[in-house]
Design a protein around this motif. Structure first.
Motif, PDB file in Angstrom:
ATOM      1  N   ILE A  76       0.384  -0.943   0.066  1.00  0.00           N
ATOM      2  CA  ILE A  76       0.254   0.165  -0.232  1.00  0.00           C
ATOM      3  C   ILE A  76       0.697   1.190  -0.077  1.00  0.00           C
ATOM      4  N   GLU A  77       1.877   1.224  -0.229  1.00  0.00           N
ATOM      5  CA  GLU A  77       2.855   2.344  -0.230  1.00  0.00           C
ATOM      6  C   GLU A  77       2.696   3.419   1.332  1.00  0.00           C
ATOM      7  N   GLY A  78       2.450   2.585   2.279  1.00  0.00           N
ATOM      8  CA  GLY A  78       2.404   3.300   3.319  1.00  0.00           C
ATOM      9  C   GLY A  78       0.943   3.985   3.428  1.00  0.00           C
ATOM     10  N   ALA A  79       0.425   3.737   2.375  1.00  0.00           N
ATOM     11  CA  ALA A  79      -1.115   4.264   2.228  1.00  0.00           C
ATOM     12  C   ALA A  79      -2.156   4.580   3.976  1.00  0.00           C
ATOM     13  N   ALA A  80      -1.269   4.068   5.054  1.00  0.00           N
ATOM     14  CA  ALA A  80      -2.560   4.099   6.138  1.00  0.00           C
ATOM     15  C   ALA A  80      -1.552   3.741   7.385  1.00  0.00           C
ATOM     16  N   THR A  81      -1.700   4.169   8.368  1.00  0.00           N
ATOM     17  CA  THR A  81      -0.738   4.431   9.515  1.00  0.00           C
ATOM     18  C   THR A  81      -0.880   3.243   9.607  1.00  0.00           C
ATOM     19  N   CYS A  82      -2.516   2.698  10.388  1.00  0.00           N
ATOM     20  CA  CYS A  82      -2.837   1.786  11.212  1.00  0.00           C
ATOM     21  C   CYS A  82      -3.051   0.087  10.552  1.00  0.00           C
ATOM     22  N   VAL A  83      -2.593  -0.726  10.725  1.00  0.00           N
ATOM     23  CA  VAL A  83      -2.681  -1.916   9.230  1.00  0.00           C
ATOM     24  C   VAL A  83      -1.619  -2.964  11.002  1.00  0.00           C
ATOM     25  N   ALA A  84      -3.070  -4.402  11.244  1.00  0.00           N
ATOM     26  CA  ALA A  84      -2.732  -4.900  12.379  1.00  0.00           C
ATOM     27  C   ALA A  84      -2.304  -6.364  11.590  1.00  0.00           C
ATOM     28  N   GLY A  85      -1.228  -6.726  11.617  1.00  0.00           N
ATOM     29  CA  GLY A  85      -0.592  -8.131  11.078  1.00  0.00           C
ATOM     30  C   GLY A  85      -0.909  -9.615  11.597  1.00  0.00           C
TER      31      GLY A  85
END
Length: 262
Positions: A76-85
């Protein structure tokens, strides 16, 4: 948690963008399922839409995926700050802090067991993660029974959590799931007090559908009809992106646009 029966189309009022939190799975939701986990490519149009959603929602956007956070960031090329993996075993907070569960000591044993089966069955693909390991059999559907049997035996002998998905089985360190990740975000600014929508396609998303509903929101399942906690269904990733785009333009997430028959 067992999914409920397929629900009829509900009549839920539209949710203003100004008070909505949007949670999104990635594979099968924002991007089509690939034959192999490594075959998904960057989609500039998707990433631009995510940037717009991040802006319009004032940060109340989170991707909640089975993939590693680093992999999602690259796509996503850093498009979202909040990411849960890793289905909730990793989570990056709105402040950029990455919280990761330590790997279970038996994880290397599970990795070796999956690797051995992949060597014996052409088409099986092992996906290594920091606190879990997945075995994909989309290219070898005839191996499903053997894959599930192996996963059940390894889970029983190691204490790793068995998690089945769409043509994939995963052994993961015991810990948070996608529902727990959504609840953690909802306790934090800027998500706190908003109404959540979770969009996902797989069995691993059911806990998040349930969590979204517990906060007064709803789940949207992507793809074929099946028993689910989601209240709405949408046909596939292109329709998901179109619905998000139209919702941002109208400043209203209108569930009336979604149909079980769609």
């Amino acid at each position: 948690m067992t999914p409920s029966q397929i629900r009829p189309h509900a009549r839920t009022p539209g949710l203003p963008v100004a008070s909505t939190a949007l949670f999104l799975d990635f594979d099968g939701t924002l991007a089509p399922i690939a034959r192999r986990p490594t075959e998904i490519e960057n989609n500039p149009s998707l990433n631009e839409l995510l940037r717009q959603a991040q802006l319009n929602l004032h940060g109340r956007l989170a991707l909640v995926s089975g993939r590693d956070i680093g992999v999602i960031d690259r796509m996503i090329e850093g498009a979202a700050t909040c990411v849960a993996g890793e289905h909730g075993l990793q989570r990056r907070t709105p402040h950029g802090e990455v919280q990761s569960l330590a790997a279970h000591p038996s994880l290397p044993d599970a990795m070796e067991a999956f690797a051995a089966m992949a060597r014996a069955h052409k088409g099986l693909v092992v996906e290594h993660k920091s606190a879990s390991v997945a075995l994909h059999y989309r290219l070898a559907p005839s191996a499903e029974e053997a894959v599930l049997d192996l996963a059940e035996r390894v889970s029983a002998s190691t204490g790793l959590t068995l998690q089945a998905g769409s043509m994939v089985v995963e052994l993961r360190s015991p810990g948070p799931d996608k529902g727990a990740a959504l609840r953690a975000y909802m306790a934090e600014v800027p998500f706190r007090g908003a109404t959540p929508i979770f969009i996902g396609d797989d069995l691993t998303d059911e806990a998040a559908f349930e969590a979204a509903e517990s906060f007064g929101g709803f789940g949207v399942i992507v793809g074929e009809r099946r028993p689910t906690r989601a209240q709405y269904r949408i046909a596939g990733p292109p329709r998901v992106l179109d619905w998000i785009s139209r919702s941002l333009e109208s400043s209203l997430f209108e569930p009336g646009d979604l149909r079980w028959e769609g």
